[in-house]
Structure formats: C-alpha cells, structure tokens
Scaffold this active site. Structure first.
Site, PDB file in Angstrom:
ATOM      1  N   ASP A 247      -9.884  41.363  29.769  1.00 59.10           N
ATOM      2  CA  ASP A 247      -9.669  40.170  30.517  1.00 59.10           C
ATOM      3  C   ASP A 247      -9.754  40.376  32.022  1.00 59.10           C
ATOM      4  OD1 ASP A 247      -7.928  37.852  30.765  1.00 59.10           O
ATOM      5  OD2 ASP A 247      -6.717  39.506  31.828  1.00 59.10           O
ATOM      6  N   GLU A 322     -14.545  39.506  29.798  1.00 61.93           N
ATOM      7  CA  GLU A 322     -14.349  38.260  30.137  1.00 61.93           C
ATOM      8  C   GLU A 322     -14.596  38.411  31.752  1.00 61.93           C
ATOM      9  OE1 GLU A 322     -11.339  34.767  31.182  1.00 61.93           O
ATOM     10  OE2 GLU A 322     -10.891  36.761  31.630  1.00 61.93           O
TER      11      GLU A 322
END
Ligand SMILES: *[C@@H]1O[C@H](CO)[C@@H](O)[C@H](O)[C@H]1NC(C)=O
Ligand SMILES: *[C@@H]1O[C@H](CO)[C@@H](O)[C@H](O)[C@H]1NC(C)=O
Ligand SMILES: *[C@@H]1O[C@H](CO)[C@@H](O)[C@H](O)[C@H]1NC(C)=O
Ligand SMILES: *[C@@H]1O[C@H](CO)[C@@H](O)[C@H](O)[C@H]1NC(C)=O
Ligand SMILES: *[C@@H]1O[C@H](CO)[C@@H](O)[C@H](O)[C@H]1NC(C)=O
Ligand SMILES: *[C@@H]1O[C@H](CO)[C@@H](O)[C@H](O)[C@H]1NC(C)=O
Ligand SMILES: [Ca+2]
Ligand SMILES: [Ca+2]
Length: 606
Positions: A247, A322
């Site tokens: 993330d 990401e």
C-alpha cells in the site's frame, strides 16, 4: 514478455529444420503452398503472470452475522463465486486489528485479525478453503504507517529505547513573529488535508502523518523498522498467504534533514491559487513523494520474498505494489537499470487516471501502449479498472462500456485486475453527507464538496440478489447504505438472465485459458476516432479480435484494416446491449458498432 521470447526461439529452430526438409523435397513441392509450421512450443507460465486478480473490500463483501459489516466468514461462504467467475487470486483490503479511522489502513496490530472481521481461526479457514478451491490469497500490506493506537506508537511516544525512533518525530520550529507560538517542522500537507505534522504533548515534538492524524508514518531510515516489516511479512507467509499488495509506496520515505542543514525542507509551492496552505495541491511534493530511496526498500522486499520462496518451495509468493506516480517513477517499481528487481508488478492505474468517458479510441490505444512501451524488458503488465479509492468503473466511463472494458482487461497480455462488483457492472452508490464515513471526505470536504473526495460510493455493499440489503446483510442498517439500483443490478439476476455482464465476464475469463491469450502476440490500433481493435494471435491457434466502440454514438469501421482477421469470423461474446450475440457470424467487412458496443471475434489462426 518471457513467453514471447521462448516462442521466438521455437520459431527459429523450426525454420532451420524446415530449410533442410525443404531442400530435399523442393523439386517435388515447388508448386505447392508451404507446409504449415508446427505449433509453437508453449512453456507454462507461473500462476501470477496470467492470473485474474480480484480485489475484495472485506467490509462490503458479505456480512455473516448481521452486524451490517462484511467479515471473513462472509467471504468464506462466497469463495465459490470466484471459481464460478473464473478468478484465480483474491487480494483483500486490510483485515488487521484497527480503530478503523481509515477502514483498516490504520493498523494497530499487524499480527492479528480485526474483531469485526473475525478471528485468526477464520482467516486460517479462509486460506484453507481458498487453496482447496485453487485460489491464491493475497493480503494488503500497509508499510507506510501504523495507527496511533498501536503498541509501537505508544512506546515511541513514551521514548521506549527500541521504539523511540520508529516514527518520524521532529522538534517544533520557533515562530519568528510570536515567541510563544510554535510552528511545524515544514509546510508538508497531508493526503487527507491539513498539515502532515501533528503536535504531541507527551514528547513535546511533532510526528509525521502523510495520511490521517491517526496514521503515524514509520521512520524507514531506522533499520529496525525494515526488520519489523520482514517480521510482519514472514508471519503471514508462514500462515500460508500467497503474497501482498503493498500500500501507498510513493509516501514511504521523506527527505532526510541530514541532507538539508538539519531541518525538514519545505516543499515548493504549486502557485495554484485555488488551494489554501492546508489543502493538498498547495505544494509540489518533491520531499514527500516518489523519493528515490523508497525503491531500495522495495527491492529489499523482493529479495526477501525471493529468498522466502527459495527456502519454502511451493507456488511463488508475490508482491504487487500500489502507488500513483508518473510513468517513470511507476516503472521503477519493476526494478532499475542496475539490475535490481522490485515488485512482481506495480499496479497500472492508467485506466483510472488517464482515461474516462470522454476518451476516444486513440486515447485508449495511446495509454495502453504507453505502459507496454515503458515497461522494462521481461516485465508482466497488468490492468486495473477500479478500486476502493476511486469511483467505480461504469461511473467513470459509461454504463454501456462495462463489457468492452472487461473485455480489454481480459484480452490484453498479463494480469487482469477486477475490483469487487466490476463483474456485474456495479456503479457508485449514493451516500449522503449524513451517511458519509470516509475520513478523506470528512476531512477535506463539507456538505457541498464532500462528494469530490468521498471514496464511500465505490465501497457500498456488494449486490448478491434482490432481497433485503441486496443479500449482503440481514442488519437493519449496513455500515454504508446499499446502492439503490440493486433490485435490477445483482449477481443472482445476472446468473439467471440469458445475457448479462456476469455471463460475459465468465466467457472472457474462460477465454484466457486459450494459449493465444496467455502466450500470443498483441496488436492494438485505432480504426477510427472511436473504435479500436485489439488482436491476439499465436501461430496455429485461433486468433481473437476485440472491436470496441468507446464513443457515445454509432460508428462504422472497415475490418479489412484489422491485421490477421480473416472473414467470416464468429462472435465469441458481444456486449449486452449489442444487437449481435455470441455465435453470430460477421462476414461483411463494413461493420457498424453502436455506442459502447464491443465484440470479441474468434477467427482462424494466422
Ligand atoms: C490518536 O489520535 C487521535 C486524534 O488526534 C486522538 O484523539 C487519540 O487520543 C490518539 N490516540 C492515542 C492512543 O494517542
Ligand atoms: C502567539 O501564539 C500564541 C500561541 O499559539 C497565541 O495564543 C497568541 O494569540 C499569539 N499571539 C499573537 C499576537 O498572535
Ligand atoms: C516523473 O517524476 C520525476 C520525479 O518527480 C521527474 O524527475 C520525471 O521527470 C517525471 N517524468 C515524467 C515522464 O513526467
Ligand atoms: C439473497 O441472498 C441471501 C444471502 O445469501 C440469502 O439469505 C437470501 O435467501 C437470498 N434471497 C433470495 C431471494 O434469493
Ligand atoms: C431491526 O428493526 C426491527 C424493527 O425496528 C427490530 O424489531 C429488530 O430488533 C431490529 N434488528 C436488529 C438486528 O437490530
Ligand atoms: C428477485 O429475484 C428473483 C431471482 O433472481 C426473481 O425470481 C424475482 O422475480 C425477483 N423479485 C423481484 C421483486 O424483482
Ligand atoms: Ca459482520
Ligand atoms: Ca512515509
């Protein structure tokens, strides 16, 4: 792609054999057509290189106990859905212990399951059942920050020697105009608005939070932090997880005061007058985003995963990264020129950030080719159409484009990523200001502007059927309202209807088993301003051609201009509003496509 190289070698050796044979029989066969070449050698590809990867937003997938919140038992009860849909791997937004300020992206215990989602036993059961169904399970790994309720933060605040420098702490700056005032260490702006620095009374220092105040940024210049990251990954890999989605990586590391005369440097001002100092966009984040040092951390994670794979055998565990960044900085996640290897791939958000309902066929082709052009040699591409942070795919594009977009996703080379609901064409749900729970909307917006920032509309519960709460939950009130269109738009209906988004999705995922799609070449070009073709071909195997009119009006194109397409060709699948259907034959080279119409044709091998 590796596969193509292998195919190329096979072609080469076949050509040499053909030359010898041809010499012997030349006199006899001089007037005949050349013998067809034998099929190319097909080397099986590792699972992750061609998988359909499905993102579950656990809070909204399926509620098993009627509290209005999705949970692990709910996911377990619906795992067959993925098999049915043709999905190979799932990744779940965070399921770890969290105060839920940012719905799980604020983790307070990286080693446990959040109580609303279930228990460690539930997770183990989920893994076991998923694996028995042949599904891979990836977890969301959130390395940039921890919740301020975490033990790490509490110990850091108390200056416990091991944790003291676990986070980015800094002294206040004096206010030159007011001796009794203090100023934050720099002008950095948080992703959710406001200063990225928060004053802490106990330590008499500021701490950094690139996201919410409750999400405290780890200090990646402290080696103990990187050790902790390995420990967390190893814990979940040992449980049997197949890898991680990583993330928010662009924000991993910030400028080092040691390089800036001992202070945190201010980001330069953007000069954009619509933004005030507390608003994202006021500054250009050169000291807070995309810092080159972050990639070394990612490369170390890859080394760690590769070593874990080596030591434990079994199927490959993977990391998918990401980050929203420009193409140069995005491609560095794959690896660098010095031979460092990074994530198995960085998620490709180009369909979210660079294309929308206004885009024409040339825009589509250009943006798709940009990824394939910048991707380093040997890289595996991937295609993302939506996620929990952005408006849903049919809302950003048009409703009549759902099947065409799912078809591009499934027919392009590499990994197809689906966000929960895209297989049935779910659109954004309406969420009033009163019902809004997303911290980004609450912090950045007000009753008039929250919808510009809110991620809630993409997070409303999944539509299983037309009963109460779309079959998601038996609760009187779900954590976010169920979108109003569920009686008409739900999985059960689409399974019954003769023609539906879901049936098309199943047909498209099934098509990926064809060698042409897993191993073949691609060719993508505009045929007009509004229609483009995508040809997938592999010698001796059927050729597949996607034709997609992305425009909002009828468009006629000339199929003679599609390479490798021999007419007549059979429609494999057509978008649901098309007047054509699977099985129909296209024989005329002049083809008129309605607005948003997409056709996948099966044609003879090249
Ligand atoms: C975390 O931050 C919030 C917002 O500043 C605060 O209300 C809460 O008390 C903090 N929790 C801890 C444990 O420091
Ligand atoms: C100086 O700063 C203090 C603390 O923030 C504040 O209470 C005070 O009003 C400020 N004085 C002036 C003149 O702005
Ligand atoms: C991408 O961003 C980096 C760093 O912010 C910058 O140096 C580079 O020129 C940018 N590249 C493109 C293609 O915009
Ligand atoms: C809808 O789904 C729920 C949960 O799976 C189930 O309990 C319910 O019976 C279903 N309703 C209909 C009408 O199929
Ligand atoms: C739902 O609402 C009904 C009627 O207001 C009430 O009787 C019932 O107890 C509620 N159920 C739950 C789970 O809150
Ligand atoms: C609800 O869905 C079921 C099964 O999909 C269907 O048979 C029924 O007619 C639907 N009811 C309504 C009111 O739409
Ligand atoms: Ca629940
Ligand atoms: Ca950071």
């Amino acid at each position: 792609m590796k596969a193509l190289k292998v195919v190329g070698i096979a072609v080469g050796s076949v050509a040499i054999l053909g030359l010898v044979a041809g010499f012997i029989t030349w006199a006899v066969l001089a007037n005949r057509a050349p013998e067809p070449l034998p099929p190319p050698e097909i080397i099986a590809l590792d699972w992750w290189k061609t998988c359909v990867l499905y993102q579950i937003y656990p809070r909204s997938f399926k509620d098993s106990d009627g509290d209005g919140i999705g949970d692990l038992k709910g996911i377990i009860s619906e795992l067959e859905h993925f098999v049915d849909a043709g999905v190979d791997a799932i990744w779940m937004s965070p399921i770890f212990t969290s105060p839920m300020v940012d719905f799980g992206y604020d983790i307070s215990d990286f080693f446990d399951i959040h109580y609303e989602y279930g228990t460690m036993e539930d997770f183990e059961e989920l893994l076991e059942k998923a694996h028995s169904l042949g599904l891979k399970v990836l977890l969301d790994f959130v390395p940039n920050h921890a919740s301020n309720e975490s033990e790490y933060y509490i110990k850091s605040e108390a200056r416990d020697p091991f944790y003291e420098d676990f986070f980015v702490w800094a002294d206040a700056l004096p206010d030159p105009n007011n001796a009794s005032n203090r100023l934050p260490p720099s002008n950095w702006v948080s992703q959710f608005g406001g200063s990225a620095w928060e004053w802490n009374e106990a330590r008499q220092q500021y701490y950094l939070h690139q996201f919410a105040i409750q999400q405290v940024d780890f200090n990646f210049r402290n080696p103990a932090v990187q050790e902790k990251m390995f420990e967390i990954m190893r814990f979940w890999l040992d449980k049997g997880a197949d890898g991680f989605r990583l993330d928010a990586l662009p924000y991993l590391i910030e400028a080092n005061p040691a390089d800036h005369e001992g202070r945190y440097p201010d980001d330069p001002l953007s000069g954009l007058i619509q933004f005030e100092p507390h608003q994202l966009g006021y500054t250009i984040p050169i000291y807070t985003k995309d810092l080159i040092e972050l990639y070394d951390i990612v490369y170390e994670w890859r080394e760690f995963i590769d070593q874990y794979n080596e030591e434990h055998g079994g199927d490959t565990r993977v990391i998918f990264s990401e980050g929203y960044a420009n193409v140069t900085m995005t491609m560095l996640y794959y690896g660098n020129e010095d031979g460092a290897i990074g994530a198995h791939f960085p998620f490709n958000f180009d369909f979210i950030t660079d294309l929308n309902s206004e885009s024409n066929a040339r825009d589509f082709v250009y943006i798709i080719l940009r990824w394939l052009t910048y991707m380093p040699y040997g890289g595996i591409p991937n295609w993302v159409f939506g996620n929990h942070d952005n408006n849903r795919m049919p809302t950003r594009f048009r409703k009549d484009m759902v099947d065409g977009l799912n078809a591009i996703n499934m027919l392009l080379p590499g990994v197809a990523v689906t966000y929960q609901g895209e297989e049935i064409g779910m659109r954004d749900g309406y969420v009033s200001w009163e019902d809004t729970v997303d911290i980004e909307a609450c912090n950045r917006g007000d009753p008039d502007t929250y919808h510009l920032y809110s991620r809630d509309p993409a997070r409303t519960p999944y539509h299983w059927n037309n009963s109460t709460n779309a079959g998601f939950s038996t609760a009187n009130r779900t954590w976010l309202p169920v979108a109003e269109d569920y009686p008409e738009l739900n999985l059960a209906k689409q399974k019954e209807d003769r023609i539906s988004h879901f049936k098309n999705y199943q047909a498209l995922t099934a098509l990926r088993k064809e060698k042409t799609l897993s191993h073949g070449e691609y060719d993508i070009r505009p045929l007009s301003d509004w229609t483009f073709y995508l040809v997938r071909s592999l010698r001796t195997y059927d050729t597949f051609v996607l034709l997609f009119n992305v425009g909002d009006r009828e468009n006629t194109v000339d199929l003679n201009r599609v390479p490798h397409l021999t007419l007549p060709a059979t429609i494999y699948v057509a978008s649901i509003h098309s007047t054509r259907e699977g099985g129909h034959v296209i024989s005329n080279s002049q083809l008129t496509l309605s607005a948003g119409e997409a056709l996948v044709l099966r044609a003879v091998p090249i």
